[in-house]
Design an enzyme around this catalytic site. Structure first.
Site, short mmCIF file in Angstrom:
data_model
loop_
_atom_site.label_atom_id
_atom_site.label_comp_id
_atom_site.label_asym_id
_atom_site.label_seq_id
_atom_site.Cartn_x
_atom_site.Cartn_y
_atom_site.Cartn_z
N THR A 160 26.86 -7.24 0.10
CA THR A 160 28.21 -7.22 0.31
C THR A 160 28.93 -6.88 -1.29
O THR A 160 28.30 -7.05 -2.28
CB THR A 160 28.59 -8.83 0.42
N HIS B 12 15.14 -20.58 -0.95
CA HIS B 12 14.02 -20.90 -1.80
C HIS B 12 12.85 -21.31 -0.98
O HIS B 12 11.86 -21.69 -1.47
CB HIS B 12 14.46 -21.99 -2.71
#
Length: 413
Positions: free
Chosen positions: A332, A384
């Site tokens: 993006t 994560h």
């Protein structure tokens, strides 16, 4: 012969849709492949066209109705033609008067738009239609009202009530209102509501973390400046931008760090042996992410051309659900809007998204000297649960190294 016009078959990822706008009304003639109605899903706006020439005899789903896959929308009488009622001379009826200009304009209104016009007593001659053949849509009405058009400002003089005599002031010190505190409440579109739901889910259902780095864009800018004219001539007008290089750099880095290209499915990790890169595109209806399939096998020119095509189709609501499905990683670019730094949100089930930003000259220390360089902050948001901090940092450093030395992209170094 009556033909049933049904909603398109939605894929499994789309539960239902909403009737966004009718471009034809009951009794109107249509030509084969002419746009009849737009269906808004949580991903794209789908167009339904006439299967044959004929007349719309009945509409079964109104604007704003929620519909399911292949639900009946309208009935078309094949081969029929709309005609005005003929004059009955035997009964002494006179020839119908030709339609007035106001009646011609009113014929351009859809049901939702007509309701707004009647509620607010709007002068439709002042409203420019953006629909097919100049049709005035609900959005055109809302834009007109937002720009200051209203019942008193826009209604024809003949339709306005006569002004009442102004009452005499009660006292010389009567306060004069300084202005109205205007509020407007409008429902979210289906697409905007789904985007909001997905963004919220991404922040709540992933262990999202972001790591940052900065990249010296001088080598890339020098390369682009040197070859942009030759590139455009050699590739039929395709312009050389930065997105093509960043997508190629991301593909190369994803090969080195497959966890960033993976996705989580329940208790399983799915490693993708290909790079399908989603490219975030901003539209009036919200952010959409069409996908470049097998981007690792595409040339920079192919990537630039594909991104331009997807951007134009997104602007014109021409993207298909297939264009939006899948993707193993997303890039993006908030820099086109001036963003200096941001934290991009993951696009589940993907586990990584790369954020580009504005190029800005900054003083940098190079070999013990201060040098002004065009720098860009890069951001990698990652899940994560799957990707460790070390892997994320190394991935971002790999992208940085490839961009700062573009020859590495071609040599895969």
């Amino acid at each position: 012969m009556a033909i049933e016009i049904k909603a398109p078959a939605f894929p499994e990822s789309v539960a239902d849709g909403e009737v966004a706008a009718w471009h034809k009304q009951e009794g109107e003639s249509v030509s084969r492949d002419e746009l009849i109605v737009e269906i808004e899903t949580d991903k794209v706006v789908m167009e339904v066209v006439a299967p044959e020439d004929g007349v719309i005899t009945r509409i079964h789903a109104l604007e704003g109705d929620t519909i399911e896959s292949e639900q009946l929308l309208a009935t078309l009488e094949q081969g029929a033609a709309a005609s005005a009622p003929a004059a009955d001379s035997a009964a002494g009826e006179s020839t119908p008067a030709p339609a007035t200009a106001d009646e011609d304009l009113a014929a351009l209104l859809g049901p939702a738009a007509r309701q707004l016009v009647e509620e607010h007593q709007l002068d439709i001659s002042q409203i420019k239609g953006s629909g097919k053949n100049g049709r005035i849509t609900k959005e055109d009405i809302l834009k007109f009202m937002k720009a200051g058009g209203g019942s008193e400002a826009a209604a024809p003089a003949a339709a306005r009530p006569a002004a009442a005599p102004a009452p005499a002031p009660e006292a010389a010190d009567t306060p004069v209102p300084s202005g109205e505190r205007v509020e407007k409440r409008v429902p979210m579109t289906r697409m905007r509501a789904k985007i909001a739901e997905r963004l919220l889910n991404a922040t709540q259902q992933t262990a999202m973390l972001t790591t940052f780095n900065e990249v010296n864009m001088a080598p890339m800018m020098a390369l682009r400046s040197k070859y942009k004219e030759q590139f455009e001539k050699a590739h039929n007008g395709t312009r050389l931008g930065f997105m093509g290089m960043f997508v190629k750099a991301a593909c190369e880095a994803l090969k080195r760090f497959p966890e960033v290209n993976a996705s989580i499915d329940g208790n399983d990790v799915v490693y993708h042996g290909y790079q399908d890169i989603g490219v975030a595109v901003s539209t009036e209806n919200g952010l959409v992410v069409p996908v470049l399939r097998d981007a690792d096998f595409m040339s920079i020119a192919d990537i630039e051309a594909a991104i331009r095509d997807l951007g134009l189709r997104a602007r014109d609501n021409k993207l298909t659900i297939e264009d939006m499905t899948g993707g193993t990683f997303t890039v993006t670019n908030g820099g086109v809007f001036g963003s200096l730094m941001s934290t991009p949100i993951l696009n589940p089930p993907q586990t990584g998204i790369l954020g580009m930003h504005k190029i800005q000259e900054r003083p940098m220390a190079v070999n013990g000297e201060v040098v002004i360089l065009p720098m860009m902050y890069l951001a990698l948001s990652y899940d994560h649960r799957l990707i460790d901090g070390k892997t994320a940092v190394q991935f971002l450093v790999a992208v940085k190294d490839l961009i700062e030395d573009p020859a590495r992209i071609l040599l895969q170094l």
